[in-house]
Design a protein around this motif. Structure first.
Motif, PDB file in Angstrom:
ATOM      1  N   LEU A 225     -23.926  26.692  -1.064  1.00 41.69           N
ATOM      2  CA  LEU A 225     -24.688  27.186  -2.204  1.00 41.69           C
ATOM      3  C   LEU A 225     -23.849  28.111  -3.086  1.00 41.69           C
ATOM      4  N   LYS A 226     -22.776  28.655  -2.526  1.00 39.56           N
ATOM      5  CA  LYS A 226     -21.948  29.591  -3.285  1.00 39.56           C
ATOM      6  C   LYS A 226     -20.702  28.929  -3.871  1.00 39.56           C
ATOM      7  N   LYS A 227     -20.639  27.597  -3.779  1.00 38.43           N
ATOM      8  CA  LYS A 227     -19.486  26.882  -4.327  1.00 38.43           C
ATOM      9  C   LYS A 227     -19.882  26.177  -5.618  1.00 38.43           C
ATOM     10  N   TYR A 228     -19.018  26.290  -6.622  1.00 42.19           N
ATOM     11  CA  TYR A 228     -19.284  25.685  -7.928  1.00 42.19           C
ATOM     12  C   TYR A 228     -18.002  25.021  -8.436  1.00 42.19           C
ATOM     13  N   THR A 229     -18.176  24.006  -9.287  1.00 42.52           N
ATOM     14  CA  THR A 229     -17.002  23.376  -9.891  1.00 42.52           C
ATOM     15  C   THR A 229     -16.299  24.381 -10.800  1.00 42.52           C
ATOM     16  N   TYR A 230     -17.077  24.969 -11.698  1.00 45.14           N
ATOM     17  CA  TYR A 230     -16.559  26.006 -12.599  1.00 45.14           C
ATOM     18  C   TYR A 230     -17.443  27.243 -12.508  1.00 45.14           C
ATOM     19  N   ILE A 231     -16.811  28.386 -12.663  1.00 45.85           N
ATOM     20  CA  ILE A 231     -17.555  29.639 -12.793  1.00 45.85           C
ATOM     21  C   ILE A 231     -17.155  30.273 -14.126  1.00 45.85           C
TER      22      ILE A 231
ATOM     23  N   ARG B 277     -21.644  21.620 -10.209  1.00 45.87           N
ATOM     24  CA  ARG B 277     -22.458  22.740 -10.676  1.00 45.87           C
ATOM     25  C   ARG B 277     -21.571  23.748 -11.408  1.00 45.87           C
ATOM     26  N   ILE B 278     -22.170  24.441 -12.343  1.00 45.68           N
ATOM     27  CA  ILE B 278     -21.469  25.500 -13.078  1.00 45.68           C
ATOM     28  C   ILE B 278     -22.301  26.768 -12.970  1.00 45.68           C
ATOM     29  N   LEU B 279     -21.638  27.856 -12.596  1.00 46.56           N
ATOM     30  CA  LEU B 279     -22.303  29.155 -12.486  1.00 46.56           C
ATOM     31  C   LEU B 279     -21.893  30.037 -13.662  1.00 46.56           C
TER      32      LEU B 279
ATOM     33  N   PRO C  99     -30.079  20.992 -14.815  1.00 44.98           N
ATOM     34  CA  PRO C  99     -30.075  21.428 -13.411  1.00 44.98           C
ATOM     35  C   PRO C  99     -28.684  21.729 -12.850  1.00 44.98           C
ATOM     36  N   LYS C 100     -27.640  21.345 -13.570  1.00 45.32           N
ATOM     37  CA  LYS C 100     -26.281  21.596 -13.081  1.00 45.32           C
ATOM     38  C   LYS C 100     -25.785  22.998 -13.424  1.00 45.32           C
ATOM     39  N   PHE C 101     -26.567  23.742 -14.207  1.00 44.67           N
ATOM     40  CA  PHE C 101     -26.173  25.095 -14.596  1.00 44.67           C
ATOM     41  C   PHE C 101     -27.044  26.118 -13.880  1.00 44.67           C
ATOM     42  N   GLU C 102     -26.396  27.175 -13.425  1.00 38.74           N
ATOM     43  CA  GLU C 102     -27.117  28.250 -12.737  1.00 38.74           C
ATOM     44  C   GLU C 102     -26.674  29.589 -13.337  1.00 38.74           C
ATOM     45  N   PHE C 103     -27.620  30.492 -13.529  1.00 36.73           N
ATOM     46  CA  PHE C 103     -27.342  31.831 -14.025  1.00 36.73           C
ATOM     47  C   PHE C 103     -27.625  32.853 -12.934  1.00 36.73           C
TER      48      PHE C 103
ATOM     49  N   THR D   4     -14.233  25.568  -7.264  1.00 34.37           N
ATOM     50  CA  THR D   4     -13.299  24.559  -6.752  1.00 34.37           C
ATOM     51  C   THR D   4     -12.297  24.129  -7.821  1.00 34.37           C
ATOM     52  N   GLU D   5     -12.646  24.325  -9.096  1.00 30.37           N
ATOM     53  CA  GLU D   5     -11.733  23.961 -10.181  1.00 30.37           C
ATOM     54  C   GLU D   5     -11.186  25.209 -10.889  1.00 30.37           C
ATOM     55  N   LYS D   6     -12.025  25.886 -11.679  1.00 32.89           N
ATOM     56  CA  LYS D   6     -11.515  27.015 -12.447  1.00 32.89           C
ATOM     57  C   LYS D   6     -12.569  28.105 -12.621  1.00 32.89           C
ATOM     58  N   ILE D   7     -12.064  29.308 -12.801  1.00 31.26           N
ATOM     59  CA  ILE D   7     -12.878  30.424 -13.278  1.00 31.26           C
ATOM     60  C   ILE D   7     -12.463  30.693 -14.715  1.00 31.26           C
ATOM     61  N   PHE D   8     -13.453  30.821 -15.595  1.00 27.92           N
ATOM     62  CA  PHE D   8     -13.196  31.195 -16.984  1.00 27.92           C
ATOM     63  C   PHE D   8     -13.631  32.646 -17.155  1.00 27.92           C
ATOM     64  N   ASP D   9     -12.665  33.488 -17.432  1.00 33.57           N
ATOM     65  CA  ASP D   9     -12.866  34.938 -17.455  1.00 33.57           C
ATOM     66  C   ASP D   9     -12.998  35.431 -18.892  1.00 33.57           C
ATOM     67  N   SER D  10     -14.220  35.854 -19.259  1.00 39.35           N
ATOM     68  CA  SER D  10     -14.418  36.409 -20.604  1.00 39.35           C
ATOM     69  C   SER D  10     -14.711  37.905 -20.566  1.00 39.35           C
ATOM     70  N   ILE D  11     -14.527  38.522 -19.384  1.00 45.68           N
ATOM     71  CA  ILE D  11     -14.924  39.932 -19.250  1.00 45.68           C
ATOM     72  C   ILE D  11     -13.748  40.895 -19.106  1.00 45.68           C
ATOM     73  N   SER D  12     -12.578  40.384 -18.822  1.00 43.79           N
ATOM     74  CA  SER D  12     -11.425  41.280 -18.666  1.00 43.79           C
ATOM     75  C   SER D  12     -11.083  41.930 -20.004  1.00 43.79           C
ATOM     76  N   PRO D  13     -10.625  43.158 -20.003  1.00 41.49           N
ATOM     77  CA  PRO D  13     -10.329  43.838 -21.272  1.00 41.49           C
ATOM     78  C   PRO D  13      -9.078  43.265 -21.932  1.00 41.49           C
ATOM     79  N   TYR D  14      -9.132  43.200 -23.259  1.00 37.91           N
ATOM     80  CA  TYR D  14      -7.953  42.847 -24.039  1.00 37.91           C
ATOM     81  C   TYR D  14      -7.066  44.085 -24.119  1.00 37.91           C
ATOM     82  N   PRO D  15      -5.748  43.925 -23.968  1.00 41.22           N
ATOM     83  CA  PRO D  15      -4.873  45.114 -23.961  1.00 41.22           C
ATOM     84  C   PRO D  15      -4.807  45.805 -25.320  1.00 41.22           C
ATOM     85  N   CYS D  16      -5.581  46.866 -25.465  1.00 40.15           N
ATOM     86  CA  CYS D  16      -5.561  47.664 -26.691  1.00 40.15           C
ATOM     87  C   CYS D  16      -5.904  49.098 -26.326  1.00 40.15           C
ATOM     88  N   ASP D  17      -5.039  50.018 -26.683  1.00 40.89           N
ATOM     89  CA  ASP D  17      -5.257  51.434 -26.405  1.00 40.89           C
ATOM     90  C   ASP D  17      -5.962  52.056 -27.608  1.00 40.89           C
TER      91      ASP D  17
END
Length: 395
Positions: free
Chosen positions: A9-15, A39-41, A113-117, A144-157
């Protein structure tokens, strides 16, 4: 239920880490694609404040139907009080409210049904064998394939006075009487630009009585929020004759967008791919992000469909990058007023050409010709400064 079933239940194609504009846009394009996935989470941290997104296009875009308002005429006011009227057809300039758009996209995905939030705070990413995992406040989830990360900070001081930021505060107001021409939006009003920093008012009227007034800076130092508010109220009084009791503030928005250029090299071989601001999707020299994000994500999904693992997430020519860096350097150096640069560009080039240039759809020769319409010496100095920096870092 067995332990194995629980683990499955905790495995997804993409997160997709982050349920903001870039994360939901990617989910939308994956849902519309031919990519086979189980499934995509989507992990939503629930921290997105309401925003206004604007974009222009001369072609139909997937999200045009969600636009609150659209304009075929723009204007620019110069510091010397000259008004430039800019009919932009075949382009249309559109405004989308993030809450409306987000609700519509989430409803569409909830019906698949393939998407879960889940709503959870994201703590970190890690590798587990050949797979990748997201550690959250609600457990560990594996892709199992990829994580798409949109939450990491962009490097800017934000405290670095050498790093340019676009910072703004906006007021949504409703007047007690009809006042605005909702057929025309003001892209730049430089009548308030009394310093060399690029400072302007941005005005989007959506009816005769409602409009967004946004006080915007392209500069390295930030202001206190009260200062933006003071300037907007002064502008409303000076140029629209509005006192405090003539209108009601229906909402506010504020933001800080990094405008420093950082090269983020990524291709689709990577198991963790940064998208959105985290991946450098915001155009560094202008802060425009909505349409650019859509185009980058559409291409990303097309490359996934055709298994083009060597494809770059962002594909930019070196010349376009150089132009961006020169423009940023000019705004940082402030040896010419930022308002003057934009005024010259709009005075000496057609609005359609400017919009194509900002979309990076112009040729090298068109770009070089455009560069002859800006103050030459500040741009030459910025060019040589960047060349010297590159030479220094390469040795």
């Amino acid at each position: 239920m067995t332990d194995n079933a629980t683990e499955n239940l905790k495995k997804y194609t993409y997160i997709i880490a982050g349920g903001g504009m870039s994360g939901l846009s990617l989910a939308y394009y994956l849902a519309e694609s031919k990519i086979p996935f189980e499934r995509i989470l989507i992990i939503d941290q629930g921290t997105e404040a309401p925003k206004t997104w604007c974009y222009w296009s001369d072609e139909t875009q997937p999200f045009d139907a969600y636009a609150e308002h659209a304009w075929k005429n723009l204007s620019v006011h110069t510091f010397a009080n000259q008004q430039l009227d800019l009919p932009i057809e075949p382009f249309v300039y559109r405004k989308i409210e993030s809450s409306t758009w987000t609700k519509a996209i989430k409803e569409k995905l909830h019906n698949n049904p393939k998407f879960e939030f889940i709503q959870a705070s994201i703590e970190s990413f890690q590798y587990q064998g050949k797979f990748t995992q997201v550690l959250t406040s609600k457990g560990v989830f594996e892709a199992t394939e990829k994580i798409f990360d949109s939450i990491s900070p962009y490097p800017c001081d934000l405290t670095n006075t050498k790093e340019l930021k676009q910072h703004f505060v906006g007021l949504f107001i409703e007047t007690n009487f009809p006042l605005f021409d909702a057929s025309k939006a003001t892209l730049f009003d430089f009548r308030i630009a009394f310093t060399n920093a690029c400072e302007f008012m941005y005005v989007l009227p959506t009816s005769a009585r409602t409009a967004l007034f946004e006080h915007t800076f392209f500069s390295s130092t930030l202001l206190e929020e009260a200062e933006y508010m003071k300037q907007i109220k002064a502008y409303l009084f000076a140029y629209h004759g509005l006192s405090d009791d003539d209108y009601e503030i229906k909402g506010t928005e504020k933001g800080i967008i990094p405008m420093n250029y950082v090269e983020i090299k990524q291709n689709l071989h990577q198991k963790i791919v940064k998208i959105g601001t985290a991946g450098g999707f915001v155009k560094s020299s202008t802060g425009y992000s909505f349409k650019r994000t859509q185009e980058l994500l559409k291409n990303l999904v097309l490359h996934l469909e055709s298994n083009q693992w060597n494809a770059n997430v962002i594909s930019q020519t070196k010349f376009k990058v150089l132009l961006d860096r020169i423009f940023i350097q000019v705004l940082v150096d402030q040896q010419v007023k930022g308002s003057t640069v934009f005024e010259k560009l709009f005075q000496k080039n057609s609005a359609q050409h400017m919009l194509r240039f900002l979309d990076e759809k112009t040729s090298v020769w068109e770009d070089l010709r455009m560069m002859t319409t800006v103050p030459t010496w500040p741009f030459m100095k910025a060019f040589f400064k960047i060349v010297i920096k590159r030479s220094t870092f390469s040795h």
